[in-house]
Design a protein around this motif. Structure first.
Motif, PDB file in Angstrom:
ATOM      1  N   GLU A 141       0.942  -1.234  -0.150  1.00 56.19           N
ATOM      2  CA  GLU A 141       0.144  -0.104   0.058  1.00 56.19           C
ATOM      3  C   GLU A 141       0.992   1.316   0.071  1.00 56.19           C
ATOM      4  OE1 GLU A 141      -3.986  -1.481   2.433  1.00 56.19           O
ATOM      5  OE2 GLU A 141      -2.717  -0.110   3.229  1.00 56.19           O
TER       6      GLU A 141
ATOM      7  N   LYS B 249      -4.275   4.519  -6.111  1.00 56.38           N
ATOM      8  CA  LYS B 249      -4.192   3.944  -4.855  1.00 56.38           C
ATOM      9  C   LYS B 249      -3.251   4.805  -3.797  1.00 56.38           C
ATOM     10  CE  LYS B 249      -7.257   0.743  -5.927  1.00 56.38           C
ATOM     11  NZ  LYS B 249      -8.837   1.018  -5.793  1.00 56.38           N
TER      12      LYS B 249
ATOM     13  N   ASP C 183       0.584   5.741 -10.332  1.00 56.62           N
ATOM     14  CA  ASP C 183       0.218   5.071  -8.945  1.00 56.62           C
ATOM     15  C   ASP C 183       0.285   6.003  -7.997  1.00 56.62           C
ATOM     16  OD1 ASP C 183       2.905   5.184  -9.237  1.00 56.62           O
ATOM     17  OD2 ASP C 183       3.314   3.224  -8.663  1.00 56.62           O
TER      18      ASP C 183
ATOM     19  N   ASN D 265     -12.636   3.268  -1.471  1.00 58.31           N
ATOM     20  CA  ASN D 265     -11.892   2.741  -2.783  1.00 58.31           C
ATOM     21  C   ASN D 265     -10.625   2.491  -2.596  1.00 58.31           C
ATOM     22  OD1 ASN D 265     -13.717   3.830  -5.253  1.00 58.31           O
ATOM     23  ND2 ASN D 265     -13.672   5.284  -3.683  1.00 58.31           N
ATOM     24  N   GLY D 266     -10.218   2.096  -1.279  1.00 60.39           N
ATOM     25  CA  GLY D 266      -8.883   1.501  -0.963  1.00 60.39           C
ATOM     26  C   GLY D 266      -7.583   2.453  -1.198  1.00 60.39           C
ATOM     27  N   ILE D 267      -7.780   3.764  -1.179  1.00 59.64           N
ATOM     28  CA  ILE D 267      -6.903   4.715  -1.574  1.00 59.64           C
ATOM     29  C   ILE D 267      -6.211   5.078  -0.199  1.00 59.64           C
ATOM     30  CG2 ILE D 267      -6.276   6.993  -2.283  1.00 59.64           C
ATOM     31  CD1 ILE D 267      -8.955   6.786  -4.057  1.00 59.64           C
TER      32      ILE D 267
END
Lengths: 474, 474
Positions: free
Chosen positions: B8, B102, B78, B132-134
């Motif tokens: 991440e 992300k 990204d 949104n998994g950011i």
């Protein structure tokens, strides 16, 4: 008494003629470095006296006539610097007495610090001095450094260490190596030293004599001591009380702990004494105790600039362009026993009217990261006019994008001059910051590299002001 | 869990392609400085990713194609760095979510720190990110600096502040201005920073996330934090316990006092919390608490060099060429809760046999002012071989006349390498000393400007070693 000590010590700091006993042409030798110091300072036009090298085996060094004995020396000689082996020193002292020279710096080591034999030599020297009214600095010392008159007996050559510029700080050190390191450091930090005395085994001239002398030295604003032990406590206290009414004295006393006391005893043979006694003595005489050498010079710098502009109370105002630094400074205000000023309503109103909405009017006042120099001016103006503020800490992170560096420097210098409240600055950063900090200091604003050190320096000013109020109010 | 956090956060530190939203050609503007940072680092061959400026009103900056919207961005993007006004950020976040990016750094200020309206915006952004998994760093921050990969969102141009070289220290700061000042300072001091993260209002990525990431970052030996407040105490503690088993963490927590807590609350809106709670948390999790930023970096420097060579106990051996400095160091050993090593009889005998009579064999050992490098070698050899010594503080006053500077540097480096006892050096002085100190540090020996700071750094190593022994012995 007053004039007597001034007259007695004057030749150490400004001799008409210096005899260098043990001068040699062998590079790097103590007797050569000291001779070279004087010779070069004469060439530079700083040392105005005569230089008389003494060595029975030489006729000439670097164009200077060498005298073969003390007896032959011209009559204007008023200072002798001795760097010959210890066993020969007593006889030389007798010749010096005969010649009528009244001031002697004995650089030579190998005396009391090495045991009974050396102590005997010291007693012999002291008795000759006493009987003939000679004052002695040393033995086992680096002696004296006075940039204004060119006296420099520090036997560490300029290739090994730098010499600081002249300034209103006197620095007295029991440790020679520490004294040398400090001069070198002060030179780098741009701190001016007016007089340095390293007295080693201090068989004669001691802390008390020097304090009495510095009372009358108008070039000196503040006196700093590195001490391992004091021999005559009563004499020390009396001189200390006299000088601290006139100018501040800062002492770094080591040997505080059991470990330190043991180390001090094998270093200068000092009896460190119970640390609580020193604490009491310093408190009673108004001497400000430094925690470490950074603290000592941080205080000296503050007093050198602000001795005649002490805060009226302990209420500190903080202005910053970085919130984090303001928080750290606020913590330090509590840690060092000061109070945060409570700004008056008028000041808050004035700041709010002249600030953009995202700047923080309060204490700390945060002019925030998009500040220019003018916003700082507003803040300083507000703080200077607020009767609830006694002293001002201005944190300047020069890195923020819109701050005009030279303009904020001028603004700080302007208010330092026209306000009666002391202003101390904090600037954290790298090479560029260092350059700006130096410019600020040249304009009378002491600068510190961290909020804690800035606040700690302010605390020294506050404590000394409180002491003066107490003793003068009596 | 472990791999997840690494995956991440990876784009923040080493993106394939960075979109700079709000890039502009107006010199000095935040969106211009950040673009220029990346552009210059790409030109220097350090930043290897693609750079995509985003601005609806421009077609080209410095030869780079400008994208008019997030939608148009190439698919390899990204990392997005946002520097547009706060009210526009939520919509941009929606587009970023749509695009599948992300990792987002929001530089823009004007959020939670300004009150309820800003807090609402923050919540909106956070919800989009969460759904949104950011991962988000910021808002209201200076972001990320990674010298090895060329990521540099610090919007203070190089004309205002220097950037440090790469090294094994990670530096995390809640305060942006403090972060900038620290980078500038580290550059001057020659301290290498591997990764800097300034997270401002930290709505998402926080201290705990970063600690979990740094566990797996082989380039990082030690993690330092400047913190005003922690939001999720439990998460913080769990991550702290995980990382301190592997590498040391140093925290400078401000807002310790009532004054500081009040200032922190108006700075980042942090609830500083009772300081005793932080003390307890740090102690329980093995985090080493720094007193101020000098302490923080003094410790970081020691761990960066000596993390894998921690002392086995708290018995300190001191070697010096200046007695005064030895006394001060001995005091510091007591002050910071360490013990003076009692040298074995063999060591004393060895030293005495190899020293001239006026050098002092003991602890401290004083090689005295006429020392050369070889006499230091004897002392270090003796201390290294003595089973009663756990760590060695070597004070080198480079100013003494006969000491060969480069030789003593080589000797210290040699023993640092071949002995399993950590060696820390102290060098007090000016410009020349500074240069030698830098040389010593480049050879793996951390150097401090005062005895106190050297001993305090050693105390940090000792405390961390004790913590590891305790938790690993369980």
């Amino acid at each position: 008494m007053a004039e007597k000590i001034v007259e007695e010590l004057r030749p150490f700091f400004d001799p008409k003629a210096v005899a260098i006993i043990g001068a040699t042409n062998k590079k790097g030798k103590v007797g050569n470095v000291i001779f070279e110091n004087f010779r070069m300072n004469k060439e530079r036009g700083i040392f105005k006296g005569n230089i008389y090298p003494v060595n029975p085996k030489l006729d000439e060094i670097e164009g200077y006539k060498v005298y073969h004995s003390v007896e032959e020396l011209p009559d204007d000689t008023d200072l002798a610097v001795i760097s010959i082996p210890a066993p020969f020193v007593p006889d030389t002292m007798r010749q010096i007495a005969e010649k009528g020279i009244k001031a002697v710096i004995i650089i030579t080591g190998g005396f009391g610090e090495l045991g009974e034999e050396g102590k005997k030599l010291e007693r012999e020297i002291y008795e000759i001095a006493k009987a003939n009214g000679i004052r002695v600095i040393g033995p086992n010392c680096v002696g004296v450094y006075v940039p204004d008159t060119g006296v420099d007996t520090v036997f560490l050559p300029e290739s090994k260490m730098d010499r600081p510029q002249s300034g209103p700080i006197a620095f007295v050190s029991q440790s020679g190596a520490f004294a040398a390191a400090m001069l070198d450091w002060a030179a780098m930090a741009g701190i001016g030293i007016g007089k340095m005395v390293s007295y080693g085994n201090k068989i004669d001239v001691d802390d008390a004599d020097l304090m009495d002398y510095f009372i009358h030295d108008d070039g000196i604003n503040v006196v700093t001591f590195y001490i391992e032990g004091v021999k005559d406590g009563r004499k020390f206290m009396e001189s200390a009380k006299r000088i601290t009414r006139v100018k501040p004295v800062i002492a770094l006393k080591s040997g505080r702990t059991e470990y330190g006391a043991k180390a001090a005893s094998s270093h200068t043979g000092s009896l460190a004494g119970a640390d609580t006694i020193y604490d009491a003595v310093f408190k009673q005489t108004g001497i400000i105790r430094a925690e470490d050498f950074e603290h000592m010079f941080d205080l000296a710098k503050a007093f050198a600039a602000l001795k005649d502009k002490l805060p009226k109370g302990d209420r500190i105002g903080i202005i910053t362009d970085g919130g984090g630094a303001g928080v750290m400074a606020s913590d330090a205000v509590a840690k060092f026993g000061l109070r945060m000023a409570e700004l008056s309503e008028e000041t808050i109103k004035f700041l709010k009217e002249n600030f953009p909405p995202h700047a923080v009017a309060g204490n700390p006042t945060d002019v925030v990261g998009d500040t220019d120099a003018e916003r700082y001016r507003v803040a300083i103006e507000g703080f200077v006019n607020d009767p609830n503020v006694d002293a001002i800490l201005v944190i300047v992170l020069f890195q923020v994008p819109l701050l005009e560096e030279e303009k904020i420097i001028d603004i700080l210098a302007e208010y330092q001059k026209k306000s009666d409240k002391p202003i101390v600055a904090v600037a954290m950063g790298g090479k560029k910051t260092d350059r700006y900090a130096r410019m600020l200091e040249e304009k009378g604003v002491p600068v510190y590299p961290t909020p804690e050190r800035g606040v700690r320096a302010l605390a020294g000013l506050v404590r000394y002001a409180e002491y003066l109020k107490k003793v003068k109010g009596e």
